[in-house]
Design a protein around this motif. Sequence first.
Motif, PDB file in Angstrom:
ATOM      1  N   LEU A   3      82.793  35.602  -5.672  1.00 46.16           N
ATOM      2  CA  LEU A   3      83.252  35.947  -4.315  1.00 46.16           C
ATOM      3  C   LEU A   3      84.543  35.223  -3.949  1.00 46.16           C
ATOM      4  O   LEU A   3      85.518  35.848  -3.543  1.00 46.16           O
ATOM      5  CB  LEU A   3      82.147  35.583  -3.306  1.00 46.16           C
ATOM      6  CG  LEU A   3      82.484  35.872  -1.841  1.00 46.16           C
ATOM      7  CD1 LEU A   3      82.656  37.371  -1.611  1.00 46.16           C
ATOM      8  CD2 LEU A   3      81.395  35.322  -0.908  1.00 46.16           C
ATOM      9  N   PHE A  15      76.255  29.049   9.892  1.00 47.53           N
ATOM     10  CA  PHE A  15      76.834  30.205   9.204  1.00 47.53           C
ATOM     11  C   PHE A  15      75.902  31.417   9.294  1.00 47.53           C
ATOM     12  O   PHE A  15      76.332  32.566   9.356  1.00 47.53           O
ATOM     13  CB  PHE A  15      77.104  29.850   7.730  1.00 47.53           C
ATOM     14  CG  PHE A  15      77.626  31.007   6.927  1.00 47.53           C
ATOM     15  CD1 PHE A  15      78.901  31.533   7.153  1.00 47.53           C
ATOM     16  CD2 PHE A  15      76.825  31.635   5.961  1.00 47.53           C
ATOM     17  CE1 PHE A  15      79.350  32.610   6.418  1.00 47.53           C
ATOM     18  CE2 PHE A  15      77.285  32.711   5.234  1.00 47.53           C
ATOM     19  CZ  PHE A  15      78.554  33.204   5.455  1.00 47.53           C
ATOM     20  N   PRO A  60      74.125  32.668  11.658  1.00 45.94           N
ATOM     21  CA  PRO A  60      74.355  33.609  12.769  1.00 45.94           C
ATOM     22  C   PRO A  60      75.530  34.553  12.523  1.00 45.94           C
ATOM     23  O   PRO A  60      75.513  35.693  13.035  1.00 45.94           O
ATOM     24  CB  PRO A  60      74.650  32.665  13.940  1.00 45.94           C
ATOM     25  CG  PRO A  60      73.984  31.377  13.595  1.00 45.94           C
ATOM     26  CD  PRO A  60      74.085  31.260  12.134  1.00 45.94           C
ATOM     27  N   GLY A  81      75.705  29.894  -1.645  1.00 44.87           N
ATOM     28  CA  GLY A  81      75.468  30.016  -0.199  1.00 44.87           C
ATOM     29  C   GLY A  81      76.687  29.568   0.577  1.00 44.87           C
ATOM     30  O   GLY A  81      77.808  29.991   0.274  1.00 44.87           O
ATOM     31  N   ASP A  82      76.462  28.663   1.553  1.00 42.21           N
ATOM     32  CA  ASP A  82      77.603  28.162   2.325  1.00 42.21           C
ATOM     33  C   ASP A  82      77.912  26.715   1.977  1.00 42.21           C
ATOM     34  O   ASP A  82      78.384  25.963   2.809  1.00 42.21           O
ATOM     35  CB  ASP A  82      77.336  28.331   3.838  1.00 42.21           C
ATOM     36  CG  ASP A  82      76.096  27.557   4.289  1.00 42.21           C
ATOM     37  OD1 ASP A  82      75.359  27.054   3.365  1.00 42.21           O
ATOM     38  OD2 ASP A  82      75.838  27.439   5.479  1.00 42.21           O
TER      39      ASP A  82
HETATM   40  N1  LIG Z   1      77.458  36.580   3.874  1.00 41.68           N
HETATM   41  C1  LIG Z   1      76.853  35.767   3.013  1.00 41.68           C
HETATM   42  N2  LIG Z   1      75.860  34.996   3.393  1.00 41.68           N
HETATM   43  C2  LIG Z   1      75.262  34.156   2.557  1.00 41.68           C
HETATM   44  C3  LIG Z   1      75.678  34.084   1.228  1.00 41.68           C
HETATM   45  N3  LIG Z   1      74.896  33.129   0.567  1.00 41.68           N
HETATM   46  C4  LIG Z   1      74.032  32.659   1.512  1.00 41.68           C
HETATM   47  N4  LIG Z   1      74.253  33.273   2.699  1.00 41.68           N
HETATM   48  C5  LIG Z   1      73.575  33.009   3.930  1.00 41.68           C
HETATM   49  O1  LIG Z   1      74.033  31.808   4.418  1.00 41.68           O
HETATM   50  C6  LIG Z   1      73.019  31.272   5.214  1.00 41.68           C
HETATM   51  C7  LIG Z   1      72.891  29.818   4.928  1.00 41.68           C
HETATM   52  O2  LIG Z   1      71.743  29.267   5.569  1.00 41.68           O
HETATM   53  P1  LIG Z   1      71.754  28.011   6.412  1.00 41.68           P
HETATM   54  O3  LIG Z   1      72.711  27.004   5.944  1.00 41.68           O
HETATM   55  O4  LIG Z   1      70.347  27.594   6.538  1.00 41.68           O
HETATM   56  O5  LIG Z   1      72.189  28.563   7.879  1.00 41.68           O
HETATM   57  P2  LIG Z   1      73.040  27.801   8.945  1.00 41.68           P
HETATM   58  O6  LIG Z   1      73.057  28.789   9.988  1.00 41.68           O
HETATM   59  O7  LIG Z   1      74.382  27.446   8.405  1.00 41.68           O
HETATM   60  O8  LIG Z   1      72.209  26.559   9.232  1.00 41.68           O
HETATM   61  P3  LIG Z   1      72.711  25.080   9.343  1.00 41.68           P
HETATM   62  O9  LIG Z   1      73.336  24.706   8.071  1.00 41.68           O
HETATM   63  O10 LIG Z   1      71.522  24.297   9.538  1.00 41.68           O
HETATM   64  O11 LIG Z   1      73.687  25.033  10.405  1.00 41.68           O
HETATM   65  C8  LIG Z   1      71.780  32.085   4.868  1.00 41.68           C
HETATM   66  O12 LIG Z   1      71.517  32.943   6.006  1.00 41.68           O
HETATM   67  C9  LIG Z   1      72.141  32.917   3.723  1.00 41.68           C
HETATM   68  O13 LIG Z   1      71.553  34.202   3.772  1.00 41.68           O
HETATM   69  C10 LIG Z   1      76.725  34.909   0.810  1.00 41.68           C
HETATM   70  O14 LIG Z   1      77.129  34.913  -0.319  1.00 41.68           O
HETATM   71  N5  LIG Z   1      77.282  35.721   1.775  1.00 41.68           N
END
Ligand SMILES: Nc1nc2c(ncn2[C@@H]2O[C@H](COP(=O)(O)OP(=O)(O)OP(=O)(O)O)[C@@H](O)[C@H]2O)c(=O)[nH]1
Length: 628
Positions: free
Chosen positions: A473, A510, A512, A548-549
């Motif tokens: 990505l 992220f 949201p 993820g993020d």
């Molecule tokens: N668009 C997108 N979303 C992703 C990807 N990989 C993971 N995610 C989403 O990123 C989010 C990461 O979760 P969290 O870190 O728990 O969510 P957050 O809202 O950032 O929570 P906090 O870190 O506690 O602030 C999840 O909803 C995953 O579905 C991706 O490649 N693309």
Amino acid sequence: MPYLARPPWRCRFVARFLPSVLAACTRRPLQSMRVVIGLACVVVLALLWRDLIATQASTEAAERERIRVEAMVHVRAAAGSIQATIDSFNFVLRSAREAILTGPKSLDVLGRIVTASMAQDIVIQLFHVSEDGFLSYSSLGRAPMNFLGDRAYFRLLAGATEDKLVISDVVLGRLSNKWSIQFARGVRSADGAFKGVVALAVSPDAWVAKLKSFEVGSSDLFAVLGADGAYLMRTLYGGGHYGKYVPPDRPFLQHPEQREGDYVTSGALDGIQRQFSWVRLPSGLIVVMGIGLEEALAPVKALNQRSLLRALLLSSLLVLASAALVIALGRYEKVVEASQEREAHYRSVFDNMAEGIMIVDDHERISGINPAFTAITGYGLDEVVGRSPALLSPSVPGARNLGAIIGRHPAGSWEDDFDGLRWNGETYTGHATLSVVRGADGRMANRIVLLADVTERRRKDEEIWRQANFDVLTGLPNRALMMDRLERMISHARRHPSMVVVLFVDLDRFKPVNDNFGHDTGDLLLCEVARRLEALFRDEDTVARMGGDEFVVLMPRNADKAAVEATATKIVESLSRPFQIGEQSLEISCSVGIARFPDDGDTAAVLLHKADVAMYRAKEMGRATWST
Ligand SMILES: Nc1nc2c(ncn2[C@@H]2O[C@H](COP(=O)(O)OP(=O)(O)OP(=O)(O)O)[C@@H](O)[C@H]2O)c(=O)[nH]1
């Protein structure tokens, strides 16, 4: 139309078959050579034997002629001797005739003179047969009453009108009981009255013994014949011939007009072939000399036999040498054929190999290529022979020039990629494998370079490597590559005591974004985050996406605590600024955990874990901040 004379059939034959013969010779020169050797051997043998046979025949003919001449010389000498003896007999007989007419006493004196002066073993006696046919005188002594009027010579002379010498056949003496020849003359008084016959009895055996000196060899024959062919004397086989005649086909009987001659015939008694010469004496006697041909020709035959043996030996050697040469050539031809087959096989392999082949000589010049080389590079043989392999690569700085690579490896085998430049200017990635070919002396003779176009393979390798090591990505290094680099940085820092800083970055709130604006918007945001992070760091630093993020930044350098914390603050501030994604302006932040080598751990896993724990600590501290 002008008349053209047809060439003679020989010319047409040669014109028709010569090209095929020449073609066959060119196609299989060794086999042609074998045929030529075989033919040459036959021709030489034929000439040798023809000459030998001709020489032997002419030598034998010359020897036969020599024998013929020798026989003639001998018979003439013998005839002369015999004629001289007969002349002396004649003289004695004439003298005896005068003595008879003078008186018996004179005859007795003459008889004693004759028998004393002439060789006694030849002349047996001088005798007189009176007109009544009774023996009246003998030089042997007192003559008994012996009637000889029935003897042929007496009757012939009694009735003869002329005075002549009569030579009798061989007769057996009635008193002496010895074989003798009578040389007789008639005695007539002055008035012509017949007064008997005076004769000399001659021993043929003794006479012939004296004539043996005219013979040459043991099988030679000497004979004196009467005019009618009766044997008077003969040197071989004792006296068994007395009273016998030679066969009537003899030339001296067939041609009474001839004085001398010669002929060849086989003896009736012994079967021995002889060269005969004969002379007819004025008295009608025939003197014959025969030389045994087998004995006389023996030296020439022995000579001929020796030259025959020599020729046989020479022929055998010639045949053996030719056969050995033909066999050796046959074997050599098989070796050559096998070698040609092998060469054709290797040539076919050479021509059909998928890899290009280039042969480079010890002056680093191209000396040979195969078709695959042309397919890869576009260069034909004439365009590369004698040139440097450098022409196969672009001559620009930094390019991996094949000529330079070969030059760097003067000996030994190696393989490497190079930058290729085709004949049409196109570039490609090539792979070269070089092998050294050494001569019998161990010195390098050639280098064989296998060439392959690996452009597509290298592209796929690169793609696979990228997929394995980079995030699809964002294009950032992925977790695996980040861990690899972290380990390398740690080991480098161990060798050159220094620090490695690990910053673990997790986006705040992220989820949201995904939930409210969709996953695609979330992806775009992640890509923007990656660009902002990359913009914050140097080339030697690594910005990676863990998944993820979550992101990780590695900084391989000494940095004090404040500097590291300032960097973390810079990250938080950068990612807290609004992101413009399409129509949307999105706001997020991040939490950063800090760990350092060697203070917080000495392995990649420990450091990463420490940074992760610190990042959670920052989350707990209310997010949008950093923690150690
Ligand atoms: N668009 C997108 N979303 C992703 C990807 N990989 C993971 N995610 C989403 O990123 C989010 C990461 O979760 P969290 O870190 O728990 O969510 P957050 O809202 O950032 O929570 P906090 O870190 O506690 O602030 C999840 O909803 C995953 O579905 C991706 O490649 N693309």
